[in-house]
Scaffold this motif. Sequence first.
Motif, PDB file in Angstrom:
ATOM      1  N   VAL A 182     -17.780  22.773   3.195  1.00  0.00           N
ATOM      2  CA  VAL A 182     -17.314  24.152   2.838  1.00  0.00           C
ATOM      3  C   VAL A 182     -17.577  23.709   0.784  1.00  0.00           C
ATOM      4  CG1 VAL A 182     -16.322  25.229   4.068  1.00  0.00           C
ATOM      5  CG2 VAL A 182     -15.265  23.228   2.826  1.00  0.00           C
ATOM      6  N   GLY A 183     -17.726  22.019   0.711  1.00  0.00           N
ATOM      7  CA  GLY A 183     -17.348  21.030  -0.408  1.00  0.00           C
ATOM      8  C   GLY A 183     -15.796  20.930  -1.124  1.00  0.00           C
ATOM      9  N   MET A 184     -15.108  20.924  -0.158  1.00  0.00           N
ATOM     10  CA  MET A 184     -13.450  20.590  -0.333  1.00  0.00           C
ATOM     11  C   MET A 184     -13.680  18.575  -0.959  1.00  0.00           C
ATOM     12  SD  MET A 184     -10.354  21.058   1.830  1.00  0.00           S
ATOM     13  CE  MET A 184     -10.285  23.180   0.762  1.00  0.00           C
ATOM     14  N   LEU A 185     -13.325  18.082  -1.791  1.00  0.00           N
ATOM     15  CA  LEU A 185     -13.597  17.160  -1.756  1.00  0.00           C
ATOM     16  C   LEU A 185     -12.420  15.943  -1.478  1.00  0.00           C
ATOM     17  CD1 LEU A 185     -13.821  18.541  -4.530  1.00  0.00           C
ATOM     18  CD2 LEU A 185     -13.200  15.911  -5.868  1.00  0.00           C
ATOM     19  N   LEU A 186     -12.768  14.965  -1.113  1.00  0.00           N
ATOM     20  CA  LEU A 186     -12.370  13.975  -0.243  1.00  0.00           C
ATOM     21  C   LEU A 186     -10.885  13.303  -0.536  1.00  0.00           C
ATOM     22  CD1 LEU A 186     -10.469  12.773   2.953  1.00  0.00           C
ATOM     23  CD2 LEU A 186     -12.501  11.315   3.033  1.00  0.00           C
ATOM     24  N   LEU A 187     -10.003  13.124  -1.188  1.00  0.00           N
ATOM     25  CA  LEU A 187      -9.077  12.296  -1.700  1.00  0.00           C
ATOM     26  C   LEU A 187      -8.357  10.981  -1.125  1.00  0.00           C
ATOM     27  CD1 LEU A 187      -7.227  14.791  -4.247  1.00  0.00           C
ATOM     28  CD2 LEU A 187      -9.536  14.245  -4.361  1.00  0.00           C
ATOM     29  N   VAL A 188      -8.085   9.943  -1.589  1.00  0.00           N
ATOM     30  CA  VAL A 188      -8.642   8.921  -0.161  1.00  0.00           C
ATOM     31  C   VAL A 188      -6.863   7.926  -0.970  1.00  0.00           C
ATOM     32  CG1 VAL A 188      -9.277   6.850   1.003  1.00  0.00           C
ATOM     33  CG2 VAL A 188     -10.450   8.360   0.395  1.00  0.00           C
ATOM     34  N   HIS A 189      -6.035   7.260  -0.192  1.00  0.00           N
ATOM     35  CA  HIS A 189      -5.298   5.984  -0.773  1.00  0.00           C
ATOM     36  C   HIS A 189      -5.489   5.098   0.254  1.00  0.00           C
ATOM     37  CE1 HIS A 189      -1.362   4.075  -1.107  1.00  0.00           C
ATOM     38  NE2 HIS A 189      -2.027   3.184  -0.619  1.00  0.00           N
ATOM     39  N   GLY A 190      -6.176   4.298  -0.194  1.00  0.00           N
ATOM     40  CA  GLY A 190      -7.449   3.148  -0.156  1.00  0.00           C
ATOM     41  C   GLY A 190      -6.543   1.808   0.599  1.00  0.00           C
ATOM     42  N   GLU A 191      -5.914   1.706   1.689  1.00  0.00           N
ATOM     43  CA  GLU A 191      -4.873   0.435   1.681  1.00  0.00           C
ATOM     44  C   GLU A 191      -5.050   0.847   3.672  1.00  0.00           C
ATOM     45  OE1 GLU A 191      -2.355  -1.083  -0.723  1.00  0.00           O
ATOM     46  OE2 GLU A 191      -1.755   0.851  -0.766  1.00  0.00           O
ATOM     47  N   VAL A 192      -5.615  -0.046   4.232  1.00  0.00           N
ATOM     48  CA  VAL A 192      -4.982  -0.698   4.813  1.00  0.00           C
ATOM     49  C   VAL A 192      -3.898  -0.710   5.370  1.00  0.00           C
ATOM     50  CG1 VAL A 192      -7.493  -1.158   5.915  1.00  0.00           C
ATOM     51  CG2 VAL A 192      -5.936  -2.625   5.591  1.00  0.00           C
ATOM     52  N   THR A 193      -3.269  -0.309   6.648  1.00  0.00           N
ATOM     53  CA  THR A 193      -1.764  -0.516   7.342  1.00  0.00           C
ATOM     54  C   THR A 193      -1.857  -1.820   8.019  1.00  0.00           C
ATOM     55  OG1 THR A 193      -2.456   0.439   9.065  1.00  0.00           O
ATOM     56  CG2 THR A 193      -0.634   2.093   6.515  1.00  0.00           C
ATOM     57  N   ASP A 194      -2.874  -2.988   8.379  1.00  0.00           N
ATOM     58  CA  ASP A 194      -2.335  -3.555   9.385  1.00  0.00           C
ATOM     59  C   ASP A 194      -2.225  -4.761   8.788  1.00  0.00           C
ATOM     60  OD1 ASP A 194      -2.848  -5.350  11.076  1.00  0.00           O
ATOM     61  OD2 ASP A 194      -4.957  -5.528  11.131  1.00  0.00           O
ATOM     62  N   SER A 195      -0.540  -5.068   9.459  1.00  0.00           N
ATOM     63  CA  SER A 195       0.604  -5.544   8.813  1.00  0.00           C
ATOM     64  C   SER A 195      -0.467  -7.313   9.028  1.00  0.00           C
ATOM     65  CB  SER A 195       2.226  -5.273   9.890  1.00  0.00           C
ATOM     66  OG  SER A 195       1.790  -6.172  11.192  1.00  0.00           O
ATOM     67  N   SER A 196      -1.059  -7.625   9.570  1.00  0.00           N
ATOM     68  CA  SER A 196      -1.242  -9.297   9.202  1.00  0.00           C
ATOM     69  C   SER A 196      -2.923  -9.302   8.155  1.00  0.00           C
ATOM     70  CB  SER A 196      -2.116  -9.585  11.265  1.00  0.00           C
ATOM     71  OG  SER A 196      -3.438  -7.851  10.571  1.00  0.00           O
ATOM     72  N   ILE A 197      -2.624  -8.427   7.460  1.00  0.00           N
ATOM     73  CA  ILE A 197      -3.236  -7.815   6.375  1.00  0.00           C
ATOM     74  C   ILE A 197      -2.619  -8.795   5.184  1.00  0.00           C
ATOM     75  CG2 ILE A 197      -5.286  -6.914   5.138  1.00  0.00           C
ATOM     76  CD1 ILE A 197      -6.203  -7.570   7.568  1.00  0.00           C
ATOM     77  N   ASP A 198      -3.048  -9.244   4.166  1.00  0.00           N
ATOM     78  CA  ASP A 198      -1.872  -9.279   3.731  1.00  0.00           C
ATOM     79  C   ASP A 198      -1.781  -8.609   1.832  1.00  0.00           C
ATOM     80  OD1 ASP A 198      -0.604 -12.446   1.360  1.00  0.00           O
ATOM     81  OD2 ASP A 198      -2.077 -10.719   0.427  1.00  0.00           O
ATOM     82  N   ILE A 199      -0.462  -7.426   1.420  1.00  0.00           N
ATOM     83  CA  ILE A 199      -0.238  -6.355   0.896  1.00  0.00           C
ATOM     84  C   ILE A 199      -1.496  -6.753   0.418  1.00  0.00           C
ATOM     85  CG2 ILE A 199       1.498  -7.514  -0.040  1.00  0.00           C
ATOM     86  CD1 ILE A 199       2.550  -4.301  -0.396  1.00  0.00           C
ATOM     87  N   PHE A 200      -1.932  -7.875  -1.168  1.00  0.00           N
ATOM     88  CA  PHE A 200      -2.509  -8.107  -1.635  1.00  0.00           C
ATOM     89  C   PHE A 200      -4.124  -7.725  -1.486  1.00  0.00           C
ATOM     90  CE2 PHE A 200       0.875  -9.462  -4.178  1.00  0.00           C
ATOM     91  CZ  PHE A 200       1.600  -9.026  -5.030  1.00  0.00           C
ATOM     92  N   ASP A 201      -4.545  -7.392  -0.520  1.00  0.00           N
ATOM     93  CA  ASP A 201      -6.019  -7.549  -0.063  1.00  0.00           C
ATOM     94  C   ASP A 201      -6.610  -5.866   0.708  1.00  0.00           C
ATOM     95  OD1 ASP A 201      -6.681 -10.160  -0.390  1.00  0.00           O
ATOM     96  OD2 ASP A 201      -6.032 -10.999   1.595  1.00  0.00           O
ATOM     97  N   ARG A 202      -5.326  -5.064   1.041  1.00  0.00           N
ATOM     98  CA  ARG A 202      -5.065  -4.202   1.811  1.00  0.00           C
ATOM     99  C   ARG A 202      -6.647  -3.021   0.906  1.00  0.00           C
ATOM    100  NH1 ARG A 202       0.631  -2.354   4.210  1.00  0.00           N
ATOM    101  NH2 ARG A 202       0.974  -5.929   5.213  1.00  0.00           N
ATOM    102  N   GLU A 203      -6.913  -2.562  -0.396  1.00  0.00           N
ATOM    103  CA  GLU A 203      -8.009  -2.055  -0.445  1.00  0.00           C
ATOM    104  C   GLU A 203      -9.149  -2.452  -0.604  1.00  0.00           C
ATOM    105  OE1 GLU A 203      -6.819   0.258  -4.712  1.00  0.00           O
ATOM    106  OE2 GLU A 203      -8.344  -1.714  -4.839  1.00  0.00           O
ATOM    107  N   LYS A 204      -9.123  -3.837   0.018  1.00  0.00           N
ATOM    108  CA  LYS A 204     -10.325  -4.698  -0.619  1.00  0.00           C
ATOM    109  C   LYS A 204     -10.935  -4.415   1.133  1.00  0.00           C
ATOM    110  CE  LYS A 204     -12.073  -9.115  -1.140  1.00  0.00           C
ATOM    111  NZ  LYS A 204     -13.565  -9.066  -1.015  1.00  0.00           N
ATOM    112  N   VAL A 205      -9.389  -4.795   1.765  1.00  0.00           N
ATOM    113  CA  VAL A 205     -10.121  -4.695   3.798  1.00  0.00           C
ATOM    114  C   VAL A 205     -10.325  -2.979   4.076  1.00  0.00           C
ATOM    115  CG1 VAL A 205      -9.300  -4.787   5.586  1.00  0.00           C
ATOM    116  CG2 VAL A 205      -8.888  -6.733   4.155  1.00  0.00           C
TER     117      VAL A 205
END
Length: 346
Positions: free
Chosen positions: A132-155
């Motif tokens: 239908v042409g609706m945009l997807l907006l993304v908060h792009g961070e993983v939530t895995d607590s073992s991933i360093d907070i500074f790496d969550r976007e990249k992962v």
Amino acid sequence: MTNKSLLTITRPDDWHIHLRDGVQLKDTVRDASRYMGRAIIMPNLVPPATCTETAMAYRERILAARPEGSQFEPLMVLYLTNNTTPEEIKKAKATGHIVAAKLYPAGATTNSDSGVTDIENIYPVLAAMQEVGMLLLVHGEVTDSSIDIFDREKVFLETKLAKIVAKFPDLKVVLEHITTQDAVEFVKAASDNVAATITAHHLLYNRNHMLAGGIRPHFYCLPILKRNIHQQALIAAATSGSKKFFLGTDSAPHAKDKKEAACGCAGSYTAHAAIELYAEAFEEAGALDKLEAFASFNGPDFYNLPRNTDTITLTKAEWQVPDSYPLGDGTVVPIKAGDKMTWQVG
Ligand SMILES: NC(=O)N[C@@H](CC(=O)O)C(=O)O
Ligand SMILES: [Zn+2]
Ligand SMILES: [Zn+2]
């Protein structure tokens, strides 16, 4: 038009803002509507705006909170959960006022507890959005607590977003509030259906501003400020002239006592001086001539909406940001509280 002391640009829009609700609405809407023509209104309320009715009722409350005579147009967003249905997407789209749906990985940020736990849960919904042409907006961070907070976007880019854009090539995706060189590269390398918003605070600051010489909670937002090389990559992207990058303040007010606390909330308030802050960043980069496309053209073009047709003028004139602003029954400490700013609108 640019000269030494005046900068006139087409009226900008804010493609990512939090207006909150209730008694805070009149304060947030007053600031957001000062010169922004439209804004994409984030749905992470308590409880979140997960269906067409709640999003449309929220829209009415925002319209009612506008100052007298304001033409400010709120563009609404559905909050995706594991239970969102393709039918709900179609119903939302049919309103003409809900233009996007937001993916919050559950637990990634403020008020994201009802978010999506596994992106595959919403594949039928993403298919409907693509259709239908609706945009997807993304908060792009993983939530895995073992991933360093500074790496969550990249992962997140590597493990989640790459899959989404591969599986849904015709879905328009905005990676919100990007903070890393990795995100800049991901967006540039992706198809024309993938774009990103960049905040003023991620252009102006890096993690040293938050952590060196004392901890400054008002710089704490998610995704968290990164090291200087990432700040430089964001500045380069915003000022590059690429149509894939546009203005989204992520202005996210929290009451002063919720920020200045042992466990402070994530979010920085910038709507009091949004375009003024961006102007400082662009001027510092020697790229004031690129501000108009970033603030006023690239967003509506990506959303397939008309550009605004009137203008605003920024004046080179020093002013001091107040230490705080009213926010409902409390106060909010804005970015650059107590500091001098060099551009003013009016
Ligand atoms: N950016 C933030 O740190 N906080 C936002 C949520 C968000 O945009 O992730 C909020 O709602 O407070
Ligand atoms: Zn976010
Ligand atoms: Zn946000």
